[in-house]
Scaffold this motif. Structure first.
Motif, PDB file in Angstrom:
ATOM      1  N   GLY A  10       0.847  -1.241   0.153  1.00 18.09           N
ATOM      2  CA  GLY A  10      -0.074   0.003  -0.011  1.00 18.09           C
ATOM      3  C   GLY A  10       0.836   1.379  -0.106  1.00 18.09           C
ATOM      4  O   GLY A  10       0.445   2.329  -0.161  1.00 18.09           O
ATOM      5  N   GLN A  11       2.046   1.168   0.069  1.00 13.23           N
ATOM      6  CA  GLN A  11       2.898   2.367   0.117  1.00 13.23           C
ATOM      7  C   GLN A  11       3.359   2.725  -1.118  1.00 13.23           C
ATOM      8  O   GLN A  11       3.572   1.999  -2.184  1.00 13.23           O
ATOM      9  CB  GLN A  11       4.379   2.031   0.897  1.00 13.23           C
ATOM     10  N   ARG A  12       3.095   3.872  -1.651  1.00 12.56           N
ATOM     11  CA  ARG A  12       3.360   4.640  -3.004  1.00 12.56           C
ATOM     12  C   ARG A  12       4.718   5.066  -3.146  1.00 12.56           C
ATOM     13  O   ARG A  12       5.103   5.491  -2.278  1.00 12.56           O
ATOM     14  CB  ARG A  12       2.214   5.439  -3.308  1.00 12.56           C
ATOM     15  N   PRO A  13       5.183   5.184  -4.079  1.00 16.09           N
ATOM     16  CA  PRO A  13       6.412   5.936  -4.369  1.00 16.09           C
ATOM     17  C   PRO A  13       6.395   7.352  -3.925  1.00 16.09           C
ATOM     18  O   PRO A  13       5.166   8.026  -4.197  1.00 16.09           O
ATOM     19  CB  PRO A  13       6.778   5.836  -6.250  1.00 16.09           C
ATOM     20  N   GLY A  14       7.350   7.896  -3.396  1.00 18.80           N
ATOM     21  CA  GLY A  14       7.288   9.164  -2.778  1.00 18.80           C
ATOM     22  C   GLY A  14       6.880   9.442  -1.389  1.00 18.80           C
ATOM     23  O   GLY A  14       6.855  10.387  -0.774  1.00 18.80           O
ATOM     24  N   ASP A  15       6.200   8.194  -0.771  1.00 16.61           N
ATOM     25  CA  ASP A  15       5.813   8.171   0.549  1.00 16.61           C
ATOM     26  C   ASP A  15       6.863   7.869   1.355  1.00 16.61           C
ATOM     27  O   ASP A  15       7.867   7.383   1.105  1.00 16.61           O
ATOM     28  CB  ASP A  15       4.909   6.936   0.981  1.00 16.61           C
ATOM     29  N   LEU A  16       6.985   8.475   2.596  1.00 15.99           N
ATOM     30  CA  LEU A  16       8.019   8.575   3.447  1.00 15.99           C
ATOM     31  C   LEU A  16       8.184   6.954   4.041  1.00 15.99           C
ATOM     32  O   LEU A  16       7.099   6.543   4.253  1.00 15.99           O
ATOM     33  CB  LEU A  16       7.725   9.533   4.461  1.00 15.99           C
ATOM     34  N   THR A  17       9.286   6.518   4.318  1.00 13.75           N
ATOM     35  CA  THR A  17       9.520   5.186   4.797  1.00 13.75           C
ATOM     36  C   THR A  17       9.310   5.647   6.567  1.00 13.75           C
ATOM     37  O   THR A  17       9.170   6.790   6.896  1.00 13.75           O
ATOM     38  CB  THR A  17      10.842   4.771   4.574  1.00 13.75           C
ATOM     39  N   ASP A  18       9.081   4.319   7.264  1.00 14.32           N
ATOM     40  CA  ASP A  18       9.108   4.661   8.674  1.00 14.32           C
ATOM     41  C   ASP A  18      10.283   5.280   9.124  1.00 14.32           C
ATOM     42  O   ASP A  18      10.134   6.258  10.041  1.00 14.32           O
ATOM     43  CB  ASP A  18       8.730   3.072   9.339  1.00 14.32           C
ATOM     44  N   ARG A  19      11.307   4.807   8.806  1.00 16.12           N
ATOM     45  CA  ARG A  19      12.639   5.425   9.230  1.00 16.12           C
ATOM     46  C   ARG A  19      12.743   7.215   8.873  1.00 16.12           C
ATOM     47  O   ARG A  19      12.964   7.938   9.772  1.00 16.12           O
ATOM     48  CB  ARG A  19      13.732   4.913   8.615  1.00 16.12           C
ATOM     49  N   GLY A 123       0.651  14.805  20.277  1.00 15.27           N
ATOM     50  CA  GLY A 123      -0.493  13.970  20.353  1.00 15.27           C
ATOM     51  C   GLY A 123      -0.539  13.217  18.693  1.00 15.27           C
ATOM     52  O   GLY A 123      -0.771  12.027  18.715  1.00 15.27           O
ATOM     53  N   ALA A 124      -0.389  13.742  17.686  1.00 16.72           N
ATOM     54  CA  ALA A 124      -0.320  13.278  16.373  1.00 16.72           C
ATOM     55  C   ALA A 124       0.747  12.535  16.202  1.00 16.72           C
ATOM     56  O   ALA A 124       0.783  11.336  15.641  1.00 16.72           O
ATOM     57  CB  ALA A 124      -0.175  14.524  15.344  1.00 16.72           C
ATOM     58  N   GLN A 125       1.875  12.959  16.596  1.00 16.90           N
ATOM     59  CA  GLN A 125       3.078  12.113  16.572  1.00 16.90           C
ATOM     60  C   GLN A 125       2.974  10.562  17.303  1.00 16.90           C
ATOM     61  O   GLN A 125       3.152   9.661  16.895  1.00 16.90           O
ATOM     62  CB  GLN A 125       4.323  12.712  17.201  1.00 16.90           C
ATOM     63  N   ILE A 126       2.241  10.859  18.565  1.00 16.84           N
ATOM     64  CA  ILE A 126       2.285   9.525  19.451  1.00 16.84           C
ATOM     65  C   ILE A 126       1.192   8.407  18.481  1.00 16.84           C
ATOM     66  O   ILE A 126       1.508   7.509  18.620  1.00 16.84           O
ATOM     67  CB  ILE A 126       1.580   9.964  20.880  1.00 16.84           C
ATOM     68  N   GLU A 127       0.193   9.142  17.754  1.00 15.43           N
ATOM     69  CA  GLU A 127      -0.779   8.131  17.216  1.00 15.43           C
ATOM     70  C   GLU A 127       0.122   7.487  15.974  1.00 15.43           C
ATOM     71  O   GLU A 127      -0.422   6.427  15.582  1.00 15.43           O
ATOM     72  CB  GLU A 127      -1.869   8.925  16.635  1.00 15.43           C
ATOM     73  N   SER A 128       1.104   8.410  15.509  1.00 16.42           N
ATOM     74  CA  SER A 128       1.717   7.819  14.180  1.00 16.42           C
ATOM     75  C   SER A 128       2.772   7.084  14.368  1.00 16.42           C
ATOM     76  O   SER A 128       3.533   6.405  13.421  1.00 16.42           O
ATOM     77  CB  SER A 128       1.749   8.976  13.153  1.00 16.42           C
ATOM     78  N   VAL A 129       3.570   7.014  15.509  1.00 12.50           N
ATOM     79  CA  VAL A 129       4.775   6.395  15.860  1.00 12.50           C
ATOM     80  C   VAL A 129       4.674   4.847  15.461  1.00 12.50           C
ATOM     81  O   VAL A 129       3.657   4.188  15.731  1.00 12.50           O
ATOM     82  CB  VAL A 129       5.114   6.403  17.265  1.00 12.50           C
ATOM     83  N   ASP A 130       5.358   4.432  14.591  1.00  9.52           N
ATOM     84  CA  ASP A 130       5.202   2.932  14.123  1.00  9.52           C
ATOM     85  C   ASP A 130       5.874   2.015  15.397  1.00  9.52           C
ATOM     86  O   ASP A 130       6.642   2.417  16.201  1.00  9.52           O
ATOM     87  CB  ASP A 130       6.260   2.936  13.063  1.00  9.52           C
ATOM     88  N   SER A 131       5.613   0.803  15.028  1.00 15.71           N
ATOM     89  CA  SER A 131       5.866  -0.113  16.182  1.00 15.71           C
ATOM     90  C   SER A 131       7.234  -0.533  16.315  1.00 15.71           C
ATOM     91  O   SER A 131       7.574  -1.147  17.296  1.00 15.71           O
ATOM     92  CB  SER A 131       5.055  -1.548  15.736  1.00 15.71           C
ATOM     93  N   THR A 132       8.231   0.176  15.368  1.00 13.26           N
ATOM     94  CA  THR A 132       9.674  -0.179  15.537  1.00 13.26           C
ATOM     95  C   THR A 132      10.209   0.853  16.460  1.00 13.26           C
ATOM     96  O   THR A 132      11.505   0.889  16.817  1.00 13.26           O
ATOM     97  CB  THR A 132      10.421   0.152  14.036  1.00 13.26           C
TER      98      THR A 132
END
Length: 186
Positions: A10-19, A123-132
């Motif tokens: 579902g990740q598209r070219p140009g999307d940011l990676t988790d890193r 708050g927005a960051q906490i919601e979006s932090v990935d599991s890594t």
């Protein structure tokens, strides 16, 4: 672009990676904590000898701890800090000094406005932090609670009674949102 740049389905070219998303978070939070330390330095330069000096030093010490934590994250994760740090040094100190020169209530209004903007941001960051990055989530949650403590301190010390509170608050919040957007990228 190769599939190496993509994180998952579902990740598209140009999307940011988790890193890349994590690096942006660390970069912008480092810049924000740096700016907060400078705001309190400016307020202390004007009000440091008054009856609010101890309170301002307490909040600045917490911000200094937040900054030290992000300094470590910047180094450990090899994240490039924002190129805007010299500007945030001047802008933060000036904001702190000017609001303090307007009076103790205006200085507290500055604290409330900044902390409300940061609360929404964290708050927005906490919601979006990935599991890594569970350690980053814990850090953000702890720092968010301390930022909310600063907001409550500001309210308890007359922030809302500052002359032009709504206008002052709105301008400072808009500045914070702009600083966040710029620091994530530059």
């Amino acid at each position: 672009m190769t599939s190496d740049n993509l994180d998952g389905p579902g990740q598209r070219p140009g999307d940011l990676t988790d890193r890349q998303r994590t690096e942006r978070m660390i970069r912008v939070d480092h810049a924000g904590e740096y700016g907060a330390v400078q705001i309190y330095a400016g307020q202390l330069a004007v009000l440091g000898r008054g009856d609010k000096g101890g309170l301002l030093r307490h909040m600045q010490a917490q911000e200094q701890h937040h900054l030290a934590t992000f300094n470590t994250l910047i180094a450990d994760r090899r994240v490039r800090p924002t190129a805007l740090l010299p500007f945030w040094r001047l802008a933060g100190f000036a904001l702190g000094a000017v609001t303090a020169a307007l009076g103790e209530k205006a200085a507290m209004a500055c604290t409330v406005a900044v902390e409300e903007a940061i609360d929404a941001h964290y708050g927005a960051q906490i919601e979006s932090v990935d599991s890594t990055a569970p350690d980053l989530r814990e850090t953000l949650e702890k720092f968010r609670s301390e930022e909310l403590e600063h907001r409550e301190i500001g309210l308890a010390h007359g922030a809302e009674q500052a002359l032009g509170y709504r206008l002052l608050s709105g301008v400072i919040k808009a500045g914070c949102r702009t600083a966040i957007a710029l620091s994530e990228r530059l």
